[in-house]
Write a protein that holds these residues in place. Structure first.
Motif, short mmCIF file in Angstrom:
data_model
loop_
_atom_site.label_atom_id
_atom_site.label_comp_id
_atom_site.label_asym_id
_atom_site.label_seq_id
_atom_site.Cartn_x
_atom_site.Cartn_y
_atom_site.Cartn_z
N LYS A 135 -1.18 5.93 25.58
CA LYS A 135 -1.17 5.58 24.15
C LYS A 135 -2.35 4.71 23.73
O LYS A 135 -2.19 3.82 22.90
CB LYS A 135 0.15 4.91 23.77
CG LYS A 135 1.30 5.90 23.60
CD LYS A 135 2.50 5.24 22.96
CE LYS A 135 3.66 6.24 22.85
NZ LYS A 135 4.90 5.60 22.38
N ASN A 136 -3.51 4.97 24.25
CA ASN A 136 -4.70 4.30 23.72
C ASN A 136 -4.92 4.82 22.30
O ASN A 136 -5.13 6.02 22.08
CB ASN A 136 -5.92 4.58 24.58
CG ASN A 136 -7.17 3.92 24.05
OD1 ASN A 136 -7.76 4.37 23.08
ND2 ASN A 136 -7.57 2.83 24.69
N GLN A 137 -4.87 3.94 21.34
CA GLN A 137 -4.85 4.36 19.94
C GLN A 137 -6.18 4.96 19.48
O GLN A 137 -6.21 5.86 18.63
CB GLN A 137 -4.45 3.20 19.04
CG GLN A 137 -3.00 2.77 19.21
CD GLN A 137 -2.03 3.93 18.96
OE1 GLN A 137 -2.02 4.52 17.88
NE2 GLN A 137 -1.22 4.26 19.96
N ALA A 138 -7.29 4.49 20.03
CA ALA A 138 -8.58 5.03 19.62
C ALA A 138 -8.70 6.50 20.03
O ALA A 138 -9.21 7.33 19.26
CB ALA A 138 -9.71 4.22 20.24
N VAL A 139 -8.22 6.84 21.22
CA VAL A 139 -8.29 8.23 21.68
C VAL A 139 -7.31 9.09 20.90
O VAL A 139 -7.63 10.22 20.50
CB VAL A 139 -8.02 8.31 23.19
CG1 VAL A 139 -8.09 9.76 23.67
CG2 VAL A 139 -9.01 7.46 23.97
N ILE A 140 -6.14 8.56 20.64
CA ILE A 140 -5.15 9.31 19.86
C ILE A 140 -5.68 9.61 18.46
O ILE A 140 -5.55 10.73 17.96
CB ILE A 140 -3.82 8.54 19.80
CG1 ILE A 140 -3.15 8.53 21.19
CG2 ILE A 140 -2.87 9.13 18.76
CD1 ILE A 140 -1.97 7.60 21.31
N ARG A 141 -6.29 8.61 17.82
CA ARG A 141 -6.85 8.84 16.49
C ARG A 141 -7.95 9.89 16.53
O ARG A 141 -8.05 10.74 15.63
CB ARG A 141 -7.42 7.53 15.92
CG ARG A 141 -6.39 6.58 15.38
CD ARG A 141 -7.04 5.49 14.53
NE ARG A 141 -8.04 4.74 15.26
CZ ARG A 141 -7.78 3.65 15.99
NH1 ARG A 141 -6.53 3.20 16.08
NH2 ARG A 141 -8.75 3.02 16.62
N ALA A 142 -8.77 9.85 17.57
CA ALA A 142 -9.87 10.80 17.69
C ALA A 142 -9.36 12.24 17.79
O ALA A 142 -9.99 13.17 17.25
CB ALA A 142 -10.73 10.46 18.90
N ILE A 143 -8.24 12.43 18.45
CA ILE A 143 -7.65 13.78 18.55
C ILE A 143 -7.28 14.28 17.15
O ILE A 143 -7.64 15.40 16.76
CB ILE A 143 -6.41 13.77 19.47
CG1 ILE A 143 -6.81 13.42 20.90
CG2 ILE A 143 -5.71 15.12 19.42
CD1 ILE A 143 -5.62 13.16 21.82
N THR A 199 -21.90 21.40 17.10
CA THR A 199 -20.95 20.58 16.35
C THR A 199 -21.34 19.12 16.49
O THR A 199 -22.04 18.73 17.43
CB THR A 199 -19.51 20.77 16.86
OG1 THR A 199 -19.41 20.27 18.19
CG2 THR A 199 -19.09 22.23 16.83
N ASP A 200 -20.83 18.29 15.57
CA ASP A 200 -21.09 16.86 15.63
C ASP A 200 -20.57 16.27 16.94
O ASP A 200 -21.26 15.47 17.60
CB ASP A 200 -20.42 16.14 14.45
CG ASP A 200 -21.05 16.48 13.11
OD1 ASP A 200 -22.18 17.02 13.11
OD2 ASP A 200 -20.41 16.21 12.08
N ALA A 201 -19.35 16.65 17.31
CA ALA A 201 -18.74 16.10 18.52
C ALA A 201 -19.54 16.47 19.76
O ALA A 201 -19.73 15.66 20.67
CB ALA A 201 -17.30 16.59 18.66
N ARG A 202 -20.03 17.70 19.79
CA ARG A 202 -20.79 18.16 20.96
C ARG A 202 -22.09 17.37 21.09
O ARG A 202 -22.46 16.95 22.20
CB ARG A 202 -21.08 19.66 20.78
CG ARG A 202 -21.59 20.36 22.01
CD ARG A 202 -21.68 21.85 21.72
NE ARG A 202 -21.94 22.62 22.92
CZ ARG A 202 -21.91 23.95 22.97
NH1 ARG A 202 -21.61 24.64 21.87
NH2 ARG A 202 -22.17 24.59 24.09
N ALA A 203 -22.77 17.14 19.99
CA ALA A 203 -24.03 16.41 20.02
C ALA A 203 -23.81 14.94 20.37
O ALA A 203 -24.54 14.36 21.19
CB ALA A 203 -24.74 16.53 18.67
N THR A 253 -11.45 18.84 22.45
CA THR A 253 -11.61 18.16 23.75
C THR A 253 -12.76 17.17 23.73
O THR A 253 -12.76 16.20 24.49
CB THR A 253 -11.85 19.18 24.88
OG1 THR A 253 -13.13 19.80 24.73
CG2 THR A 253 -10.77 20.24 24.91
N LEU A 254 -13.74 17.41 22.88
CA LEU A 254 -14.95 16.57 22.89
C LEU A 254 -14.79 15.29 22.08
O LEU A 254 -15.26 14.21 22.50
CB LEU A 254 -16.14 17.37 22.36
CG LEU A 254 -16.44 18.70 23.06
CD1 LEU A 254 -17.69 19.34 22.48
CD2 LEU A 254 -16.58 18.51 24.57
N GLY A 255 -14.14 15.36 20.93
CA GLY A 255 -13.93 14.17 20.12
C GLY A 255 -13.23 13.05 20.87
O GLY A 255 -13.69 11.89 20.85
#
Length: 453
Positions: free
Chosen positions: A71-79, A95-99, A322-324
């Motif tokens: 439950k790391n909130q930063a990773v959850i928000r990014a998803i 994509t932005d995330a890929r770059a 997966t990248l975000g």
């Protein structure tokens, strides 16, 4: 199109959840008749919770992958944010995330790794590495080691040294994989003693290269994972790098488990200043919140494909969702200083585990690096005889380590057991008080092994 929102059935009892799971899903790496899955309903920090409300301290970070804890909130928000922005686009687009992830990887990966292929698991990333090595060199054979695990897809399982490969035989030889002795100074497979051996296991591997016609690459886990957290002596990986250079053979580092701060460095190869030609990783890259694997190569390899066909790809390569989260996970590791923390907390954990060895005659060796440790169980400390063998595992026989792990689970501590050892690799956010509590439970459970001597 209807605006009605589909609501899945959510009124199953816990018994129904377990029954449906067991009846209609395969339990991995086991005889199905022995599978009794526990119903898990929540997880946070370094613990997870079953349907009865009982909490368990996650002392192996699930499959040595939940490095940030749960439950790391930063990773959850990014998803969620990535799903809202761009849930999927095929991999031929930028994509932005890929770059952004590519830019971050240049900062944290070992120097010289500059071109990336994004997969959805460690085994898929290894498959990419094998194909790239063979396309680039024009050669076929890849040398792996006996105590190793590289994944469950066909080439990756063929490259795996441990008994999970056996059911797929003759896959290894048929796919061009050969096996060398592992580096394991506690119980050397070629009967040498360090340091007087002069790193004979590396010399053996060079002998194999010299006597094979077309070796494309050598594949190693810099610190072996599931098969015992085997930490090489300081001379080994630099020697292996030199051998590969001299013979024109690529060095592939499988850091699926040992990467992302687990050993107290961003990647385990950094401990020895070794730069692989190809590095493969997964697990901690997103802390397993979403499935992502990475195959990274040098620019020299990348340049080859400017004028040669790159014959690999799949639908979910560089999948935006997966990248975000990977971007967020790297940011959280940096913000929380988890690489340095793994080194600090790993030293504390190591002291606790070494103290257990002095107390329990069933412990043969304790070894590790950072927050990545193994505890070997033996029938005889002098002869180093394990309680169970690889064949016992394949035959489905009860093992002593499984009995000890079950006792730990009964008392609220989850840890991974494999054949004759435990892999202890908690989330990198673990506190000393949690280490103390888990080691106390483990200490009591080890009396089962002591009594079995």
């Amino acid at each position: 199109m209807s605006d009605t929102v589909f609501n899945p059935r959510n009124s199953l009892s816990s018994d129904e959840v377990v029954t449906l799971t067991r009846q209609h899903n395969y339990g991995t790496w086991r005889y199905q008749k022995s599978w009794k899955p526990l119903h898990i309903v929540d997880a946070e920090g370094c613990t997870f919770t079953d349907a009865s409300g009982k909490q368990y301290l996650d002392f192996s970070a699930q499959l040595m992958c939940s490095n940030l804890g749960h439950k790391n909130q930063a990773v959850i928000r990014a998803i969620g944010e990535q799903a809202q922005k761009l849930a999927y686009i095929m991999p031929s687009y930028a994509t932005d995330a890929r770059a952004e992830l590519s830019r971050l990887l240049l900062d944290v990966l070992p120097d010289g790794l500059t071109k990336f292929f994004f997969a959805t698991s460690g085994t898929e990333a290894n498959e990419a590495a094998f194909k790239i090595a063979r396309m680039y060199t024009g050669k076929t054979k890849i040398i792996a080691r006996y105590r190793s695990y590289h994944g469950s897809t066909m080439a990756s399982i063929a490259a795996t040294g441990d008994p999970r490969r056996w059911a797929m035989e003759p896959g290894g030889k048929g796919q061009g994989f050969l096996f060398a002795p592992e580096v394991h100074c506690y119980k050397c497979p070629i009967k040498h003693t360090y340091p007087g051996c002069g790193i004979a296991c590396a010399d053996y591997l060079e002998h194999m290269i010299e006597n094979e016609s077309d070796v494309a690459a050598v594949l190693v886990e810099p610190v072996v994972g599931t098969n015992g957290v085997l930490v090489p002596p300081p001379e080994y990986l630099p020697r292996l790098r030199e051998i590969c250079n001299r013979h024109g053979v690529l060095l592939i580092a499988d850091e699926v488990m040992s990467g992302w701060g687990r050993t107290g460095e961003w990647f385990a190869v950094n401990h020895w200043g070794v730069k692989p030609d190809i590095l493969v990783t997964a697990k901690g890259i997103t802390s397993a919140y979403v499935p992502l694997g990475l195959c990274a190569t040098t620019q020299t390899i990348a340049d080859y494909f400017e004028d040669h066909f790159f014959a690999h790809g799949h639908t979910y390569e560089a999948h935006p969702i997966t990248l975000g989260p990977a971007i967020a996970a790297i940011g959280e590791m940096q913000r929380l200083g988890l690489v340095a923390r793994a080194k600090e907390m790993g030293a504390y954990l190591g002291e606790k585990l070494h103290a257990l060895k002095l107390k329990h005659p069933s412990i043969g060796e304790v070894r590790g690096l950072g927050l990545f440790w193994a505890v070997d169980l033996v029938r005889d400390q002098q002869k180093k005889t394990p309680f169970n063998t690889k064949q016992d595992k394949v035959d489905g026989k009860p093992t002593v380590v499984d009995q000890v792990a079950a006792e730990c689970m009964k008392n609220g501590v989850s840890l991974q057991a494999w054949i004759s050892h435990f892999v202890i690799a908690p989330p990198l956010i673990i506190e000393k008080s949690q280490i103390d509590a888990a080691v106390e439970v483990f200490d009591r459970a080890l009396t089962i092994a002591d009594q079995a001597l």
